[in-house]
Scaffold this motif. Structure first.
Motif, mmCIF file in Angstrom:
data_model
loop_
_atom_site.group_PDB
_atom_site.id
_atom_site.type_symbol
_atom_site.label_atom_id
_atom_site.label_comp_id
_atom_site.label_asym_id
_atom_site.label_seq_id
_atom_site.Cartn_x
_atom_site.Cartn_y
_atom_site.Cartn_z
ATOM 1 N N GLN A 3 8.729 77.227 61.041
ATOM 2 C CA GLN A 3 9.035 77.840 59.750
ATOM 3 C C GLN A 3 8.687 76.899 58.608
ATOM 4 O O GLN A 3 8.389 75.733 58.818
ATOM 5 N N GLY A 4 8.762 77.425 57.390
ATOM 6 C CA GLY A 4 8.437 76.638 56.217
ATOM 7 C C GLY A 4 9.363 75.443 56.027
ATOM 8 O O GLY A 4 10.494 75.423 56.507
ATOM 9 N N LEU A 5 8.874 74.465 55.291
ATOM 10 C CA LEU A 5 9.596 73.216 55.036
ATOM 11 C C LEU A 5 10.937 73.465 54.375
ATOM 12 O O LEU A 5 11.028 74.178 53.387
ATOM 13 N N SER A 6 11.965 72.838 54.921
ATOM 14 C CA SER A 6 13.284 72.840 54.309
ATOM 15 C C SER A 6 13.440 71.582 53.468
ATOM 16 O O SER A 6 13.747 71.650 52.289
ATOM 17 N N HIS A 7 13.228 70.412 54.089
ATOM 18 C CA HIS A 7 13.273 69.149 53.361
ATOM 19 C C HIS A 7 12.640 68.050 54.208
ATOM 20 O O HIS A 7 12.374 68.235 55.387
ATOM 21 N N ILE A 29 19.077 67.128 60.004
ATOM 22 C CA ILE A 29 19.158 65.683 59.811
ATOM 23 C C ILE A 29 19.653 65.442 58.398
ATOM 24 O O ILE A 29 19.090 65.953 57.437
ATOM 25 N N GLN A 30 20.760 64.709 58.282
ATOM 26 C CA GLN A 30 21.380 64.469 56.992
ATOM 27 C C GLN A 30 21.636 62.994 56.777
ATOM 28 O O GLN A 30 21.646 62.198 57.719
ATOM 29 N N GLU A 31 21.904 62.658 55.529
ATOM 30 C CA GLU A 31 22.097 61.264 55.117
ATOM 31 C C GLU A 31 23.328 60.613 55.724
ATOM 32 O O GLU A 31 23.389 59.404 55.851
ATOM 33 N N ASN A 32 24.300 61.366 56.137
ATOM 34 C CA ASN A 32 25.569 60.826 56.643
ATOM 35 C C ASN A 32 25.340 59.907 57.847
ATOM 36 O O ASN A 32 24.828 60.343 58.870
ATOM 37 N N PRO A 33 25.732 58.616 57.766
ATOM 38 C CA PRO A 33 25.530 57.698 58.889
ATOM 39 C C PRO A 33 26.613 57.778 59.969
ATOM 40 O O PRO A 33 26.505 57.124 60.998
ATOM 41 N N ASP A 34 27.643 58.594 59.750
ATOM 42 C CA ASP A 34 28.756 58.681 60.692
ATOM 43 C C ASP A 34 28.319 59.445 61.946
ATOM 44 O O ASP A 34 28.034 60.639 61.874
ATOM 45 N N PRO A 35 28.273 58.791 63.107
ATOM 46 C CA PRO A 35 27.795 59.466 64.316
ATOM 47 C C PRO A 35 28.698 60.595 64.795
ATOM 48 O O PRO A 35 28.305 61.367 65.652
ATOM 49 N N ALA A 76 11.174 62.396 58.520
ATOM 50 C CA ALA A 76 11.515 63.569 59.312
ATOM 51 C C ALA A 76 11.223 64.809 58.493
ATOM 52 O O ALA A 76 11.655 64.918 57.344
ATOM 53 N N VAL A 77 10.475 65.738 59.073
ATOM 54 C CA VAL A 77 10.129 66.995 58.421
ATOM 55 C C VAL A 77 11.028 68.080 59.010
ATOM 56 O O VAL A 77 10.968 68.360 60.208
ATOM 57 N N LYS A 78 11.881 68.677 58.180
ATOM 58 C CA LYS A 78 12.850 69.682 58.616
ATOM 59 C C LYS A 78 12.324 71.067 58.317
ATOM 60 O O LYS A 78 11.949 71.368 57.190
ATOM 61 N N ALA A 79 12.274 71.921 59.349
ATOM 62 C CA ALA A 79 11.871 73.316 59.187
ATOM 63 C C ALA A 79 12.647 74.163 60.179
ATOM 64 O O ALA A 79 12.719 73.821 61.364
ATOM 65 N N GLY A 80 13.257 75.233 59.712
ATOM 66 C CA GLY A 80 14.033 76.098 60.596
ATOM 67 C C GLY A 80 15.187 75.351 61.219
ATOM 68 O O GLY A 80 15.912 74.620 60.552
ATOM 69 N N ASN A 81 15.375 75.505 62.532
ATOM 70 C CA ASN A 81 16.470 74.853 63.244
ATOM 71 C C ASN A 81 16.036 73.566 63.922
ATOM 72 O O ASN A 81 16.687 73.102 64.855
ATOM 73 N N GLU A 82 14.934 72.990 63.482
ATOM 74 C CA GLU A 82 14.401 71.783 64.117
ATOM 75 C C GLU A 82 13.857 70.832 63.062
ATOM 76 O O GLU A 82 13.654 71.205 61.910
ATOM 77 N N PHE A 83 13.633 69.606 63.477
ATOM 78 C CA PHE A 83 12.906 68.669 62.646
ATOM 79 C C PHE A 83 12.062 67.774 63.543
ATOM 80 O O PHE A 83 12.354 67.600 64.718
#
Length: 184
Positions: A138-142, A47-53, A114-121
């Motif tokens: 997995q551990g917290l990414s961001h 999940i990233q800040e970019n609003p472009d779908p 949104a809590v991002k860890a591994g390949n999921e959030f």
């Protein structure tokens, strides 16, 4: 035969020319994030800040995937880097890299995070608790926050408000002393 080849070629061109569809999808169980029970909705990908779908990691793709599955619809308003260019200057996270911790974000009204860890959030509704967890992954990414900057009055507004309170206090004092003189 010629029409079949043209149709297949047109389909192939349409698939290449069309924008990428959202790879951010709901996986596993998805609980309504608006029902107030602090359970989240698990997504694949990032999940990233970019609003472009058309960006597969856009937070708007997460919003669309959730809204396609659940009711009522939600709107995610990313708290952007321009709102807070350095997270350390406006909040804190404990437990980074681990499976749980806390966060603070003073000056903002958080609606979802949104809590991002591994390949999921996991997307959660903010219910007033400043704790996070990766749901055993997995551990917290961001952590991504969604909401709005809280309204903070400008200095001139504060000055007028204090002047108004001073005027109210002075008039109450004056009124009280007049009442005491009449009794005596």
């Amino acid at each position: 035969m010629g029409k079949t080849i043209i149709a297949v070629a047109a389909l192939a061109v349409a698939m290449v020319a069309s924008p990428a569809t959202a790879s951010t999808i709901v996986v596993g169980s998805c609980d309504s994030v608006t029902d107030g029970d602090a359970q989240g909705c698990l997504f694949s990908g990032n999940i990233q800040e970019n609003p472009d779908p058309t960006n597969v990691n856009s937070y708007k793709n997460a919003e669309a995937a959730y809204n396609a599955l659940m009711n009522p619809d939600i709107t995610l308003n990313w708290i952007t880097a321009s709102d807070a260019p350095n997270f350390g200057s406006f909040g804190s996270i404990t437990g980074a890299g681990g499976n749980s911790g806390t966060f603070s974000l003073p000056g903002y009204t958080i609606e979802y995070y949104a809590v991002k860890a591994g390949n999921e959030f996991v997307l959660y509704q903010y219910l007033g608790s400043n704790t996070w967890q990766t749901a055993g992954r997995q551990g917290l990414s961001h952590i991504a926050f969604f909401g709005v900057r809280s309204a903070v009055p400008e200095p001139g507004t504060w000055a007028l408000m204090l002047l108004g309170f001073g005027g109210i206090g002075a008039s109450m004092r004056r009124r009280r002393s007049n009442v005491l003189m009449q009794v005596a």
